[in-house]
Design a protein around this motif. Structure first.
Motif, mmCIF file in Angstrom:
data_model
loop_
_atom_site.group_PDB
_atom_site.id
_atom_site.type_symbol
_atom_site.label_atom_id
_atom_site.label_comp_id
_atom_site.label_asym_id
_atom_site.label_seq_id
_atom_site.Cartn_x
_atom_site.Cartn_y
_atom_site.Cartn_z
ATOM 1 N N ARG A 172 0.276 5.369 1.113
ATOM 2 C CA ARG A 172 -0.660 6.187 1.895
ATOM 3 C C ARG A 172 -0.736 7.602 1.333
ATOM 4 O O ARG A 172 0.283 8.265 1.139
ATOM 5 C CB ARG A 172 -0.252 6.204 3.350
ATOM 6 N N PHE B 75 -5.948 8.123 2.910
ATOM 7 C CA PHE B 75 -6.523 7.120 2.012
ATOM 8 C C PHE B 75 -5.395 6.235 1.506
ATOM 9 O O PHE B 75 -4.404 6.724 0.963
ATOM 10 C CB PHE B 75 -7.197 7.821 0.818
ATOM 11 N N ASP B 76 -5.519 4.926 1.725
ATOM 12 C CA ASP B 76 -4.510 3.983 1.236
ATOM 13 C C ASP B 76 -4.928 3.417 -0.117
ATOM 14 O O ASP B 76 -6.094 3.042 -0.307
ATOM 15 C CB ASP B 76 -4.335 2.816 2.213
ATOM 16 N N LEU C 22 -5.072 -7.076 4.817
ATOM 17 C CA LEU C 22 -6.495 -6.933 5.076
ATOM 18 C C LEU C 22 -6.884 -8.042 6.043
ATOM 19 O O LEU C 22 -6.532 -9.203 5.823
ATOM 20 C CB LEU C 22 -7.293 -7.049 3.775
ATOM 21 N N TYR D 77 -9.865 6.277 5.445
ATOM 22 C CA TYR D 77 -9.888 6.262 6.902
ATOM 23 C C TYR D 77 -10.849 7.293 7.479
ATOM 24 O O TYR D 77 -10.981 7.392 8.705
ATOM 25 C CB TYR D 77 -8.479 6.456 7.456
ATOM 26 N N HIS E 4 -12.901 -2.639 -3.337
ATOM 27 C CA HIS E 4 -12.184 -3.523 -4.249
ATOM 28 C C HIS E 4 -12.569 -3.124 -5.666
ATOM 29 O O HIS E 4 -13.716 -3.314 -6.077
ATOM 30 C CB HIS E 4 -12.543 -4.985 -3.973
ATOM 31 N N TYR F 96 -7.162 -2.163 -4.258
ATOM 32 C CA TYR F 96 -8.047 -1.697 -3.199
ATOM 33 C C TYR F 96 -7.861 -0.205 -2.919
ATOM 34 O O TYR F 96 -6.784 0.358 -3.132
ATOM 35 C CB TYR F 96 -7.762 -2.456 -1.898
ATOM 36 N N GLY F 97 -8.914 0.391 -2.397
ATOM 37 C CA GLY F 97 -8.856 1.726 -1.824
ATOM 38 C C GLY F 97 -9.383 1.653 -0.400
ATOM 39 O O GLY F 97 -10.432 1.049 -0.160
ATOM 40 N N ILE F 98 -8.647 2.261 0.548
ATOM 41 C CA ILE F 98 -9.027 2.158 1.959
ATOM 42 C C ILE F 98 -9.102 3.565 2.548
ATOM 43 O O ILE F 98 -8.077 4.151 2.914
ATOM 44 C CB ILE F 98 -8.012 1.306 2.750
ATOM 45 N N TYR G 77 0.828 -1.204 0.000
ATOM 46 C CA TYR G 77 0.000 0.000 0.000
ATOM 47 C C TYR G 77 0.865 1.257 0.000
ATOM 48 O O TYR G 77 2.005 1.267 0.464
ATOM 49 C CB TYR G 77 -0.932 0.013 1.223
ATOM 50 N N TYR H 209 -13.651 -0.745 2.962
ATOM 51 C CA TYR H 209 -12.711 -0.582 1.852
ATOM 52 C C TYR H 209 -13.345 -0.995 0.532
ATOM 53 O O TYR H 209 -14.359 -1.687 0.494
ATOM 54 C CB TYR H 209 -11.398 -1.329 2.105
#
Length: 284
Positions: free
Chosen positions: A144, A194-195, A216, A181, A259, A177-179, A142, A257
């Motif tokens: 950040r 955002f990761d 994950l 926060y 996908h 993926y996008g994660i 990832y 998150y």
């Protein structure tokens, strides 16, 4: 059919037929309105003329191709966007985004770019199916992103370059993926995190891109499938708010998150498919 549904039907049709000659008579027929009334209603509701909306949809797709599909020639992007010459494409692109296509390809000004999409489109609530799945832990690489959400694409470009340079987490065969926060609408630009991540099967070596290793978590997840623009992902996330109180679960200890099953430079926005995952835990 009320006004929102009329405008939504026409905007959806435009998205589905960006490569076609969009005939005004046909669009008015879809809306069940005369030309005069439809142009007036569309502009009043959205804040943008119909002709401008069609052009900006085509230029939006072109901008993703310029930024993320570097092997595609600008002349080919121009013709696909419906312009008869690269010169006409350049003039229209610069009027809209204040950069020429070649300058945008080299160093896109994403913050200014985002500001050009301030028109309003109807939000029609959809019935979405929430599925529950069990997932094992998945190792990810990832990068950040800290700062304005409008500049996430800059960080995404770095992650793509890392993938290409190292050959790790190849984009064609690995999950992406996008994660987030926090909610970008409720978080100041300086605190937004955002990761951007990709599936890997080994530790990430030290690198100049700032890419690190994480995972994950395994567990039980609620999943909804979002079709269409990433700009409307929040609307699909809100499905969980209505669904969760009726279940015997609480939110788990990991952010929601995304996908991404395909990408904006490969397909039109209406063809985008994104699975949204919410980690669950049993109610106490």
């Amino acid at each position: 059919m009320n006004i929102e549904y009329k405008i939504k039907a026409v905007s959806d049709y435009i998205q589905l037929h960006l490569d076609d000659e969009l005939n005004i008579d046909l669009l008015c027929e879809i809306a069940h309105l005369s030309k005069f009334h439809f142009h007036r209603i569309f502009s009043s509701y959205t804040g943008i003329t119909l002709a401008k909306y069609i052009q900006i949809c085509r230029l939006k797709r072109a901008s993703f191709q310029l930024a993320f599909d570097l092997d595609r020639k600008i002349i080919d992007i121009a013709f696909q966007a419906g312009f008869e010459s690269p010169e006409a494409f350049t003039r229209a692109f610069k009027r809209c985004f204040d950069q020429t296509p070649s300058t945008f390809r080299e160093e896109p000004d994403w913050q200014f770019w985002h500001q050009q999409f301030n028109f309003i489109l109807p939000k029609i609530e959809k019935n979405m199916i929430v599925n529950i799945v069990e997932k094992s832990s998945e190792k990810i690489a990832y990068i950040r992103h800290h700062g304005a959400p409008e500049r996430v694409y800059e960080t995404a470009a770095k992650f793509i370059e890392w993938r290409k340079t190292t050959g790790l987490s190849p984009i064609k065969t690995s999950h992406t993926y996008g994660i987030p926060y926090s909610d970008p609408e409720l978080t100041s630009a300086g605190h937004f995190v955002f990761d951007i991540a990709g599936q890997i099967d080994q530790e990430v070596p030290e690198n100049e891109f700032g890419v690190s290793t994480a995972s994950l978590p395994a567990g039980k997840y609620a999943v909804v499938r979002h079709f269409g623009s990433h700009d409307q992902l929040k609307d699909s996330v809100l499905v969980f708010r209505k669904w969760l109180p009726e279940q015997n679960y609480e939110i788990g200890d990991f952010p929601i998150y995304f996908h991404y099953l395909n990408f904006v430079h490969e397909v039109n926005e209406h063809e985008l498919i994104t699975d949204i995952y919410l980690l669950l835990k049993d109610k106490k």
